[in-house]
Design a protein around this motif. Structure first.
Motif, short mmCIF file in Angstrom:
data_model
loop_
_atom_site.label_atom_id
_atom_site.label_comp_id
_atom_site.label_asym_id
_atom_site.label_seq_id
_atom_site.Cartn_x
_atom_site.Cartn_y
_atom_site.Cartn_z
N VAL A 1 2.16 2.04 -3.50
CA VAL A 1 1.50 2.76 -4.23
C VAL A 1 1.00 4.09 -4.05
CG1 VAL A 1 -1.35 2.35 -5.05
CG2 VAL A 1 0.12 0.38 -4.86
N VAL A 2 0.80 4.30 -2.73
CA VAL A 2 0.36 5.65 -2.18
C VAL A 2 1.55 6.58 -2.32
CG1 VAL A 2 -0.49 6.85 -0.28
CG2 VAL A 2 -1.59 4.66 -0.83
N VAL B 1 3.59 13.49 -6.42
CA VAL B 1 3.04 14.11 -7.33
C VAL B 1 2.14 15.26 -6.83
CG1 VAL B 1 1.30 13.80 -9.34
CG2 VAL B 1 3.21 12.40 -8.81
N VAL B 2 1.15 14.78 -5.95
CA VAL B 2 0.26 15.75 -5.39
C VAL B 2 1.19 17.14 -4.56
CG1 VAL B 2 -1.49 16.24 -3.61
CG2 VAL B 2 -1.45 14.42 -5.08
N PRO C 1 4.25 7.43 -4.28
CA PRO C 1 4.48 8.13 -5.49
C PRO C 1 3.27 9.19 -5.76
CG PRO C 1 4.80 5.81 -5.78
CD PRO C 1 4.45 5.96 -4.53
N SER C 2 1.94 8.85 -5.53
CA SER C 2 1.07 9.75 -5.57
C SER C 2 1.00 10.81 -4.80
CB SER C 2 -0.34 8.89 -5.30
OG SER C 2 -0.38 7.78 -6.19
N MET C 3 1.29 10.62 -3.57
CA MET C 3 1.80 11.68 -2.67
C MET C 3 2.82 12.69 -3.03
SD MET C 3 1.03 10.14 1.13
CE MET C 3 0.99 11.71 1.91
N GLU D 1 0.89 -1.10 -0.13
CA GLU D 1 0.11 0.02 0.13
C GLU D 1 0.94 1.30 0.03
OE1 GLU D 1 -2.30 -0.57 3.49
OE2 GLU D 1 -3.54 -2.26 2.52
N THR D 2 1.91 1.08 0.77
CA THR D 2 2.87 2.50 0.86
C THR D 2 3.59 2.62 -0.53
OG1 THR D 2 3.35 2.05 3.18
CG2 THR D 2 4.65 3.46 1.81
#
Length: 133
Positions: free
Chosen positions: A30-31, A37-38, A33-35, A27-28
């Motif tokens: 996946v989350v 980018v945000v 890289p999204s964080m 889960e980390t």
């Protein structure tokens, strides 16, 4: 007797807890890289807002200076000192108003993956009494 078999299976890593091992890591992965980018987009938006405020301040100061009768070349130099080198300024003086328009293209400083945004600011000020258009 069955209870003893379940305890042995859990101890060997075949029970309900064994199936969820490593899920936090996945889960980390996946989350995270999204964080990132945000966070990057948020920092870029802060840069865009900061440039918008700089343009508004420079346009207001320029319109007031033109309305007071200062020479347009001096006003343009003062405005460009507060703005990036690629800023475009337009100074217009009508019969009763002075108008200044500034536009700047804002690019992300840390990468070219994000698009360029155009920021504009316009300020209008009435001419001071006694100033000729």
């Amino acid at each position: 007797m069955q209870r003893g078999v379940q305890q042995i299976a859990c101890a060997r890593g075949r029970g309900p807890r064994a199936r969820s091992r490593g899920s936090v890591t996945a889960e980390t992965a996946v989350v995270f890289p999204s964080m990132v980018v945000v966070l990057g987009v948020s920092l870029w938006m802060i840069n865009v807002v900061e440039m918008q405020l700089r343009c508004v301040d420079a346009a207001r100061a320029g319109a007031r200076a033109i309305a007071r009768g200062e020479p347009p070349d001096r006003v343009r130099q003062a405005m460009l000192a507060a703005l990036p080198a690629d800023a475009h300024t337009t100074i217009t003086r009508d019969n009763d108003t002075a108008r200044v328009r500034i536009s700047v293209d804002v690019r992300p400083t840390w990468g070219g993956a994000l698009p360029v945004l155009a920021v504009h600011a316009t300020a209008v000020s009435p001419l001071e009494p006694g100033e000729l258009p």
